[in-house]
Design an enzyme around this catalytic site. Structure first.
Site, PDB file in Angstrom:
ATOM      1  N   GLY A 113      18.071 146.300  37.476  1.00 24.13           N
ATOM      2  CA  GLY A 113      19.510 146.088  36.454  1.00 24.13           C
ATOM      3  C   GLY A 113      19.659 144.694  36.299  1.00 24.13           C
ATOM      4  O   GLY A 113      19.899 143.967  35.254  1.00 24.13           O
ATOM      5  N   HIS A 114      20.055 143.852  37.344  1.00 19.11           N
ATOM      6  CA  HIS A 114      20.267 142.510  37.293  1.00 19.11           C
ATOM      7  C   HIS A 114      19.200 141.809  36.695  1.00 19.11           C
ATOM      8  O   HIS A 114      19.319 140.941  36.075  1.00 19.11           O
ATOM      9  CB  HIS A 114      20.642 141.906  38.928  1.00 19.11           C
ATOM     10  CG  HIS A 114      21.858 142.382  39.488  1.00 19.11           C
ATOM     11  ND1 HIS A 114      21.426 143.382  40.612  1.00 19.11           N
ATOM     12  CD2 HIS A 114      23.072 142.688  39.382  1.00 19.11           C
ATOM     13  CE1 HIS A 114      22.535 143.729  41.067  1.00 19.11           C
ATOM     14  NE2 HIS A 114      23.586 143.202  40.299  1.00 19.11           N
ATOM     15  N   GLN A 153      34.376 147.027  32.637  1.00 21.91           N
ATOM     16  CA  GLN A 153      34.128 145.463  32.917  1.00 21.91           C
ATOM     17  C   GLN A 153      34.132 144.590  31.515  1.00 21.91           C
ATOM     18  O   GLN A 153      34.649 143.655  31.234  1.00 21.91           O
ATOM     19  CB  GLN A 153      33.505 145.405  33.854  1.00 21.91           C
ATOM     20  CG  GLN A 153      33.176 144.051  34.145  1.00 21.91           C
ATOM     21  CD  GLN A 153      32.330 143.714  35.580  1.00 21.91           C
ATOM     22  OE1 GLN A 153      32.701 143.702  36.435  1.00 21.91           O
ATOM     23  NE2 GLN A 153      30.845 143.462  35.345  1.00 21.91           N
TER      24      GLN A 153
END
Ligand code: AMP
Length: 283
Positions: free
Chosen positions: A36-37, A153
């Protein structure tokens, strides 16, 4: 790939790059990197001349009973993934450099943190807002990439950039999943074998909602109760919230007429997992 450990060195590096008219893209993380990162780094790499990754487990975004002390770390693997993804500088600050003694400033958004995770994690988004502001001022990027995995976020950061006039373009990255649908997360490392199976209840819930919507169900209370039953059919699960909301304001929706965000948080054993999907009934 440069490894930078102090905010003074990071600021000097960024100023230097700017003097050379090089543009900077930034991916902030808490480390223990996964695909994901990596997808955010790969998305950011072609956008600018330089790609900066930060790894900082930010203490102010953890509540007193949360997992700050046990948050997983593997810096060697992180650096190797960063290098492969084309990162040109990694910023690894220590806590004391980011929050020196007598640090006092708080950043509070009025409405976005009152929904979804913010209801259950009262200090979380204030901590996120402060650390992202500081990282933006230290790294001075032109663009920054954030994952849709943490949808609330992302919205909060978009608002922060707008409200505080940061000259930074916010780029959103899709949620990267394991083959069986589980959204990748550093916290998946906490899951036992049986919890790992129960963790599938989140992505299955998103699929169920899409199915029900395709069949013409519009009432969110009805869909939510079916999702609750689905989740609780998996052992060791406890629903924190299942929310259908307006994708920009995050306000709850009762009847689905247009594009909606379905966001959920579930405790699987002691591990709190989140997932979400944007669902458009027209499609
Ligand atoms: P974290 O290290 O958990 O603070 O996350 C750093 C960044 O990676 C945030 O912008 C997250 O939204 C993003 N991220 C985390 N998990 C995923 C995922 N499965 N897919 C895409 N982005 C992710």
């Amino acid at each position: 790939m440069e490894i930078i450990k102090t905010k003074a060195d990071m600021q000097a590096w960024s100023k230097n790059k700017k003097k050379e008219s090089r543009t900077l893209c930034f991916v902030p993380t808490m480390g223990y990197l996964h695909q994901g990162h990596v997808s955010l780094m790969e998305k950011g790499r072609p956008l600018c001349d330089e790609l900066v990754l930060s790894i900082f487990v930010n203490p102010t975004q953890f509540g007193p009973n949360e997992d700050l002390s046990s948050y997983p770390r593997n810096i060697e693997n992180d650096l190797s993934l960063a290098e492969k993804a084309g990162v040109t500088a990694v910023f690894l600050p220590i806590k004391e450099d980011i929050y020196p003694e007598n640090f006092q400033t708080e950043i509070k958004l009025q409405s976005l943190p009152n929904h979804l995770c913010g209801k259950f994690r009262p200090v979380h988004f204030a901590g996120v807002a402060v650390v992202v502001t500081k990282l933006f001022n230290i790294v001075m990027p032109d663009k920054a990439v954030f994952g849709m995995k943490d949808y609330q976020q992302l919205q909060i950061i978009r608002q922060l950039v707008l409200d505080l006039d940061f000259d930074i373009e916010i780029v959103a990255g899709d949620i990267i999943r394991e083959k069986d649908g589980l959204a990748m997360s550093s916290r998946n490392a906490y899951l036992s074998k049986s919890e790992r199976t129960s963790a599938l209840s989140l992505s299955r819930s998103l699929a169920l909602a899409k199915e029900l919507l395709a069949k013409g169900e519009k009432n969110t209370a009805d869909i939510r109760s079916k999702i609750d039953s689905l989740i609780h059919s998996f052992p060791e699960t406890k629903v924190e919230y299942v929310s259908f909301c307006q994708p920009e304001t995050l306000e709850e929706i009762k009847v689905i007429e247009k594009k909606v965000l379905l966001a959920l948080a579930v405790k699987v054993g002691k591990t709190r997992l989140i997932d979400n999907a944007l669902i458009d009934p027209a499609q």
